[in-house]
Write a protein that holds these residues in place. Structure first.
Motif, PDB file in Angstrom:
ATOM      1  N   TYR A  30       0.879  -1.177   0.000  1.00 30.18           N
ATOM      2  CA  TYR A  30       0.000   0.000   0.000  1.00 30.18           C
ATOM      3  C   TYR A  30       0.914   1.224   0.000  1.00 30.18           C
ATOM      4  CZ  TYR A  30      -4.025   2.898   1.254  1.00 30.18           C
ATOM      5  OH  TYR A  30      -5.029   3.832   1.248  1.00 30.18           O
ATOM      6  N   PRO A  31       0.575   2.256  -0.783  1.00 30.39           N
ATOM      7  CA  PRO A  31       1.511   3.389  -0.858  1.00 30.39           C
ATOM      8  C   PRO A  31       1.619   4.148   0.465  1.00 30.39           C
ATOM      9  CG  PRO A  31      -0.205   3.523  -2.571  1.00 30.39           C
ATOM     10  CD  PRO A  31      -0.610   2.458  -1.621  1.00 30.39           C
ATOM     11  N   ILE A  32       2.822   4.501   0.848  1.00 30.87           N
ATOM     12  CA  ILE A  32       3.049   5.439   1.950  1.00 30.87           C
ATOM     13  C   ILE A  32       4.443   6.042   1.785  1.00 30.87           C
ATOM     14  CG2 ILE A  32       3.904   3.670   3.597  1.00 30.87           C
ATOM     15  CD1 ILE A  32       2.538   5.372   5.841  1.00 30.87           C
ATOM     16  N   THR A  33       4.526   7.339   1.944  1.00 33.24           N
ATOM     17  CA  THR A  33       5.803   8.043   1.889  1.00 33.24           C
ATOM     18  C   THR A  33       6.611   7.654   3.123  1.00 33.24           C
ATOM     19  OG1 THR A  33       4.661   9.869   0.842  1.00 33.24           O
ATOM     20  CG2 THR A  33       6.846  10.350   1.727  1.00 33.24           C
ATOM     21  N   THR A  36       7.013   4.491  -1.003  1.00 38.14           N
ATOM     22  CA  THR A  36       6.230   4.249  -2.219  1.00 38.14           C
ATOM     23  C   THR A  36       7.034   3.920  -3.479  1.00 38.14           C
ATOM     24  OG1 THR A  36       4.643   5.792  -1.298  1.00 38.14           O
ATOM     25  CG2 THR A  36       4.317   5.166  -3.579  1.00 38.14           C
ATOM     26  N   GLU A  40       6.415   1.093  -6.509  1.00 37.71           N
ATOM     27  CA  GLU A  40       6.148   1.617  -7.865  1.00 37.71           C
ATOM     28  C   GLU A  40       7.093   0.968  -8.869  1.00 37.71           C
ATOM     29  OE1 GLU A  40       4.515   6.151  -7.055  1.00 37.71           O
ATOM     30  OE2 GLU A  40       6.470   5.860  -7.976  1.00 37.71           O
ATOM     31  N   SER A  43       6.259  -2.614  -9.433  1.00 41.78           N
ATOM     32  CA  SER A  43       5.064  -2.784 -10.286  1.00 41.78           C
ATOM     33  C   SER A  43       5.448  -2.628 -11.758  1.00 41.78           C
ATOM     34  CB  SER A  43       3.959  -1.808  -9.889  1.00 41.78           C
ATOM     35  OG  SER A  43       4.284  -0.493 -10.271  1.00 41.78           O
ATOM     36  N   GLU A  44       6.429  -1.758 -12.014  1.00 44.16           N
ATOM     37  CA  GLU A  44       6.917  -1.571 -13.373  1.00 44.16           C
ATOM     38  C   GLU A  44       7.641  -2.832 -13.876  1.00 44.16           C
ATOM     39  OE1 GLU A  44       8.305   2.714 -13.340  1.00 44.16           O
ATOM     40  OE2 GLU A  44       9.800   1.749 -14.645  1.00 44.16           O
ATOM     41  N   ALA A  47       5.005  -5.341 -14.681  1.00 43.14           N
ATOM     42  CA  ALA A  47       4.257  -5.003 -15.899  1.00 43.14           C
ATOM     43  C   ALA A  47       5.105  -5.210 -17.154  1.00 43.14           C
ATOM     44  CB  ALA A  47       3.786  -3.554 -15.823  1.00 43.14           C
ATOM     45  N   ASP A  48       6.398  -4.946 -17.044  1.00 45.59           N
ATOM     46  CA  ASP A  48       7.280  -5.096 -18.198  1.00 45.59           C
ATOM     47  C   ASP A  48       7.766  -6.532 -18.393  1.00 45.59           C
ATOM     48  OD1 ASP A  48       6.970  -2.435 -18.581  1.00 45.59           O
ATOM     49  OD2 ASP A  48       8.912  -1.841 -17.746  1.00 45.59           O
ATOM     50  N   PHE A  55       1.647  -9.104  -8.290  1.00 43.10           N
ATOM     51  CA  PHE A  55       1.716  -7.822  -7.597  1.00 43.10           C
ATOM     52  C   PHE A  55       0.324  -7.453  -7.096  1.00 43.10           C
ATOM     53  CE2 PHE A  55       1.571  -3.235  -7.276  1.00 43.10           C
ATOM     54  CZ  PHE A  55       2.753  -2.951  -6.622  1.00 43.10           C
ATOM     55  N   LEU A  57      -2.055  -4.868  -5.212  1.00 43.75           N
ATOM     56  CA  LEU A  57      -2.246  -3.526  -4.696  1.00 43.75           C
ATOM     57  C   LEU A  57      -3.418  -3.612  -3.720  1.00 43.75           C
ATOM     58  CD1 LEU A  57      -0.836  -0.853  -5.347  1.00 43.75           C
ATOM     59  CD2 LEU A  57      -2.717  -0.344  -6.886  1.00 43.75           C
ATOM     60  N   GLU A  59      -5.707  -2.851   0.051  1.00 44.94           N
ATOM     61  CA  GLU A  59      -6.382  -1.669   0.576  1.00 44.94           C
ATOM     62  C   GLU A  59      -5.799  -1.141   1.875  1.00 44.94           C
ATOM     63  OE1 GLU A  59      -7.532  -4.658   0.296  1.00 44.94           O
ATOM     64  OE2 GLU A  59      -8.282  -5.263   2.255  1.00 44.94           O
ATOM     65  N   GLU A  61      -2.095  -1.582   4.805  1.00 50.24           N
ATOM     66  CA  GLU A  61      -0.862  -2.282   5.159  1.00 50.24           C
ATOM     67  C   GLU A  61      -1.171  -3.564   5.929  1.00 50.24           C
ATOM     68  OE1 GLU A  61      -1.407   0.934   5.524  1.00 50.24           O
ATOM     69  OE2 GLU A  61       0.273   2.011   4.605  1.00 50.24           O
TER      70      GLU A  61
END
Lengths: 394, 285
Positions: A30-33, A36, A40, A43-44, A47-48, A55, A57, A59, A61
């Motif tokens: 889950y994104p958090i500064t 993140t 990210e 995930s790339e 995807a590639d 992966f 994503l 709702e 942590e």
């Protein structure tokens, strides 16, 4: 890609690269500064088609660590990453992960906790996780973050260990700063951390139960076994570090001393602040001052013996804590250091420095000031003040 | 008399052109038009760009954790039910991390007005897919597009028996003002899902994307906001045409009305008088 020349990476990107090379099966986050950018980048890769992983994503942590726990229980190699409140939200699952002896690996970009809201570095998020039964490694550079993450999987999946591992990197300072990083070849990573299917996993062919009820007749023993496994894991942690040194030329130790051999006073610290302290020691040594420092690379299990051997002839020890332990007389790292001294029947004067909370910069001048205070203690043999709050206003 | 100036807050840190500006203006306007003063308002927010909204206006504020606005707002409303309590968050905060709280707050029908800034993206963490991101949407965390079905907050709230469910658009401030006023005047919990363009991280659901699609339900003849099944059917519309307005509204007692002890006076104003308990204590002694 083995780079003879280093390439420029942030701590987060270096860790993401390690995860790709480690061929992780399941990533849930889950994104958090400031964490993140790790997920990210992963995930790339997914995807590639560069990383064949599932992966997720999720709702929260809480769900991220729960997903990792369950995927690991089915035999997958898993990864998650978080910071601050995200780590606090994972808290209850962290205990279960270690008690079930699941080799989950997590990267933590260390960040302060609320309130007030603050997105910068300190160790306020990790200290409440001291007793969750995970192995906790600390890095002080992007290179070390990359190296430690690779080591983490080998440690976690070792049949003698089988415990979850956290790799801590100081948020913003390490997570977002770019520095030259040497990478290993994919094949080197693969052979250093070979993938094996765990014998004790959820498997319809060989059913077993995980997380069952533990009556008073068994609970104590079960928890003892987890605690004992964590304590014993220090041998494997050191071995893995040695072996990693053989393939990479880089090893870190559970404690990393610098100019301690004839030092009168020593500062002990964890994370990126150690770099500043090391630079200060170098400067003071040029002036002929007998100062040294120890960077603590392993927080759990705490390297008691290794630490003691380094401080036995010292006149004063300073410990930097980047988090409070409110209500306790001292900070969490100081607590462990002084316990180690007590258990070894050693009486070295110790001073606790609280510094760098919520991203407050700690500069060389402030480190010099800490050494000044330690020298005074060394000269007089008296600890006037056992706690200092570095740069605290008001 | 309360004016917009009374709600004037500090400088904002949102991107120029952010959809949040329309929501900030609408919230202030609605409160002024309702004659509510800043000291009578409590804004409870979570974490996200949306949750900065109360920082930019003058009123009481509790800024809590990501996803946890509603439990805080619920308790605040119960101890001081004369206060106008708003919960402010985004789609990640309210429909993701805090989804569980939304379910139970709807069940309780507490008189909290929930403004959800729905920009279909995580803005604060700079551009990852959110629970309302459309299928196929490419974000930093979904480079090959979103594969999970987006959450439909309107049909979720209707299915849970919410007593006030509305949608508005931050690009239509007068409409949003009207929705907020209706929500404030409603007994019990009100959910307003506010479509909000994120000009920096969402280049799919832009101002023009929404403008071409949104239409006001009130203008369509024969729409009856008291028919739950019709509302449910209406809530399925998304894509070519997106309805805004009140989907459903139902009169029933709010949670705070179920406590006779606070009927005359909010809990916060009630004094603890040990003498009142004396008889009771004696009975058990």
């Amino acid at each position: 890609m083995k780079t003879v020349e280093p390439i420029l990476l942030s701590g987060n990107l270096a860790e993401a690269y390690a995860i790709k090379q480690l061929d992780v099966d399941v990533v849930a986050a889950y994104p958090i500064t400031p964490q993140t950018t790790i997920i990210e980048k992963i995930s790339e890769y997914v995807a590639d088609g560069e990383l064949d992983a599932n992966f997720m994503l999720v709702e929260s942590e809480h769900s991220a660590i729960s997903s990792c726990l369950s995927a690991a229980s089915a035999g997958a190699r898993v990864f998650t990453s978080t910071s601050s409140q995200g780590l606090l939200l994972m808290h209850e699952i962290l205990f279960i992960t270690s008690a079930l002896r699941l080799p989950v690996v997590m990267a933590v970009a260390n960040r302060s906790v609320s309130a007030p809201i603050n997105i910068w570095c300190d160790h306020g998020d990790i200290m409440p996780q001291r007793d969750v039964g995970w192995i906790q490694l600390f890095a002080e550079s992007a290179q070390e973050a990359y190296d430690k993450l690779i080591q983490a999987y080998r440690i976690a999946e070792d049949p003698e260990v089988r415990l979850p591992v956290m790799v801590n990197t100081d948020g913003i300072i390490l997570s977002h700063t770019y520095e030259p990083v040497f990478l290993l070849e994919d094949s080197e990573v693969a052979s250093f951390v070979p993938w094996k299917l765990y014998p004790l996993r959820l498997d319809p062919e060989n059913p077993l139960t995980m997380g069952a009820f533990g009556y008073p007749e068994y609970y104590f023993e079960t928890r003892y076994q987890s605690a004992k496994a964590l304590e014993d894991s220090i041998n494997t942690i050191s071995e893995v570090d040695e072996k990693f040194g053989e393939i990479s030329g880089r090893k870190y130790g559970t404690v990393s001393p610098f100019r301690c051999e004839d030092a009168d006073v020593i500062l002990i610290s964890m994370g990126s602040i150690s770099e500043t302290i090391r630079a200060t020691v170098r400067k003071l040594r040029e002036k002929g001052e007998k100062v040294g420092m120890i960077s603590l690379k392993l927080f759990r299990p705490f390297p008691f013996k290794e630490m003691i051997s380094l401080v036995q002839d010292v006149k004063a020890v300073g410990v930097v804590d980047r988090a409070f332990s409110p209500g306790a007389a001292v900070g969490p790292v100081f607590n462990d250091i002084t316990s180690a001294l007590y258990l070894s029947k050693m009486s070295v004067p110790c001073v606790n420095f609280f510094a760098g909370l919520g991203g407050r910069d700690v500069r060389m001048a402030e480190v010099e000031d800490m050494f000044e205070k330690l020298k005074e203690v060394a000269n007089t043999g008296v600890v006037k003040e056992h706690r200092y709050y570095v740069g605290l206003r008001g | 008399m309360v004016t917009l100036k009374d709600y004037q807050g500090g400088e904002t840190a949102w991107c120029p052109g952010c959809g949040n500006f329309g929501i900030l203006v609408a919230v202030k306007k609605a409160l002024v038009e309702l004659g509510i003063s800043p000291h009578e308002v409590l804004m409870v927010s979570g974490i996200g760009q949306s949750s900065k909204l109360p920082h930019y206006m003058k009123c009481n504020l509790f800024n809590g954790l990501h996803g946890r606005t509603l439990p805080v707002a619920t308790a605040a409303k119960l101890v001081n039910h004369r206060l106008h309590v708003f919960a402010v968050g985004g789609d990640g905060d309210g429909y993701g991390e805090g989804g569980n709280h939304l379910i139970h707050t709807i069940r309780r029908n507490i008189g909290v007005k929930y403004l959800v800034h729905n920009n279909q993206i995580y803005g604060l963490t700079k551009g990852q897919a959110s629970p309302t991101s459309d299928l196929g949407f490419v974000t930093k965390s979904t480079p090959r597009g979103v594969v999970s079905t987006p959450l439909n907050p309107i049909s979720l709230a209707l299915a849970l028996g919410a007593s006030f469910v509305a949608r508005s658009f931050s690009g239509d401030v007068p409409h949003l003002v009207q929705m907020i006023k209706e929500a404030v005047n409603h007994r019990g919990f009100a959910l307003i899902d506010i479509l909000q363009p994120c000009v920096t991280f969402n280049h799919l659901n832009t101002y023009s994307w929404y403008k071409e699609r949104v239409y006001k339900m009130g203008e369509e003849e024969g729409y009856d906001a008291t028919e739950r099944l019709a509302a449910f059917k209406k809530a399925q519309e998304w894509g070519e045409r997106i309805p805004i307005g009140v989907f459903y509204k139902e009169e029933r007692p709010a949670f705070e009305e179920l406590f006779p002890a606070i009927e005359d006076m909010p809990l916060v104003n009630q004094k603890i008088e040990p003498k009142q308990f004396e008889r009771l204590i004696k009975e058990f002694m």
